[in-house]
Design a protein around this motif. Sequence first.
Motif, mmCIF file in Angstrom:
data_model
loop_
_atom_site.group_PDB
_atom_site.id
_atom_site.type_symbol
_atom_site.label_atom_id
_atom_site.label_comp_id
_atom_site.label_asym_id
_atom_site.label_seq_id
_atom_site.Cartn_x
_atom_site.Cartn_y
_atom_site.Cartn_z
ATOM 1 N N GLY A 246 0.802 -1.217 0.000
ATOM 2 C CA GLY A 246 0.000 0.000 0.000
ATOM 3 C C GLY A 246 0.836 1.269 0.000
ATOM 4 O O GLY A 246 2.005 1.268 -0.342
ATOM 5 N N VAL A 247 0.212 2.355 0.397
ATOM 6 C CA VAL A 247 0.854 3.664 0.392
ATOM 7 C C VAL A 247 1.892 3.741 1.500
ATOM 8 O O VAL A 247 1.673 3.271 2.614
ATOM 9 C CB VAL A 247 -0.204 4.782 0.547
ATOM 10 N N LEU A 248 3.026 4.353 1.158
ATOM 11 C CA LEU A 248 4.127 4.508 2.106
ATOM 12 C C LEU A 248 4.218 5.951 2.580
ATOM 13 O O LEU A 248 3.895 6.885 1.841
ATOM 14 C CB LEU A 248 5.452 4.138 1.432
ATOM 15 N N THR A 249 4.681 6.130 3.795
ATOM 16 C CA THR A 249 4.977 7.475 4.293
ATOM 17 C C THR A 249 6.363 7.870 3.769
ATOM 18 O O THR A 249 7.113 7.037 3.248
ATOM 19 C CB THR A 249 5.006 7.504 5.826
ATOM 20 N N SER A 250 6.727 9.122 3.946
ATOM 21 C CA SER A 250 8.058 9.586 3.542
ATOM 22 C C SER A 250 9.141 8.798 4.261
ATOM 23 O O SER A 250 10.150 8.407 3.660
ATOM 24 C CB SER A 250 8.219 11.083 3.834
ATOM 25 N N ALA A 251 8.954 8.543 5.557
ATOM 26 C CA ALA A 251 9.946 7.797 6.339
ATOM 27 C C ALA A 251 10.105 6.374 5.801
ATOM 28 O O ALA A 251 11.222 5.863 5.693
ATOM 29 C CB ALA A 251 9.554 7.771 7.816
ATOM 30 N N ALA B 157 1.418 12.506 -3.017
ATOM 31 C CA ALA B 157 1.077 13.706 -2.249
ATOM 32 C C ALA B 157 2.122 13.822 -1.139
ATOM 33 O O ALA B 157 2.924 12.905 -0.949
ATOM 34 C CB ALA B 157 -0.331 13.576 -1.658
ATOM 35 N N PRO B 158 2.118 14.931 -0.398
ATOM 36 C CA PRO B 158 3.056 15.018 0.723
ATOM 37 C C PRO B 158 2.896 13.813 1.656
ATOM 38 O O PRO B 158 1.780 13.454 2.032
ATOM 39 C CB PRO B 158 2.643 16.324 1.423
ATOM 40 N N ASN B 159 4.002 13.176 1.935
ATOM 41 C CA ASN B 159 4.055 12.032 2.852
ATOM 42 C C ASN B 159 3.268 10.812 2.365
ATOM 43 O O ASN B 159 2.856 9.971 3.157
ATOM 44 C CB ASN B 159 3.586 12.437 4.264
ATOM 45 N N PRO C 289 -4.049 10.486 -4.875
ATOM 46 C CA PRO C 289 -3.717 9.912 -3.564
ATOM 47 C C PRO C 289 -4.911 9.288 -2.858
ATOM 48 O O PRO C 289 -4.749 8.311 -2.126
ATOM 49 C CB PRO C 289 -3.154 11.097 -2.785
ATOM 50 N N GLU C 290 -6.101 9.798 -3.095
ATOM 51 C CA GLU C 290 -7.287 9.235 -2.443
ATOM 52 C C GLU C 290 -7.583 7.819 -2.930
ATOM 53 O O GLU C 290 -8.208 7.039 -2.238
ATOM 54 C CB GLU C 290 -8.507 10.147 -2.651
#
Length: 104
Positions: A8-13, A28-30, A62-63
């Motif tokens: 799935g979607v990953l955070t920036s970290a 999108a951001p993060n 992103p949604e």
Amino acid sequence: VYSGDHNGVLTSAQAELIIDKSYLIRLAPNRFNNGKQSGSMARFINDCRDKRHYNATFVKMPERECALVVATRDIKPDEEIFASYGAAYWFGRRKILHPSTLSS
């Protein structure tokens, strides 16, 4: 559709921890997708780095945790699809491939 793998979607970290960032797309951001292990054929779209040859673009959603690939002109059968990866992608590649060219 450019979609990520089963994680799935990953955070920036989380995205920062990935060694091969070649298939990351910032939605999108993060929020990032890693298409390396996905079944999406969109992961094979290249950036020829010459805007005269681009024939598609990524529309980030992103949604829906993906990016749509949208043709910007008619694409002929067997023609390669090119879309811009953006300046941030190439700056990141430069840091990996040529770290001595960057000022500190």
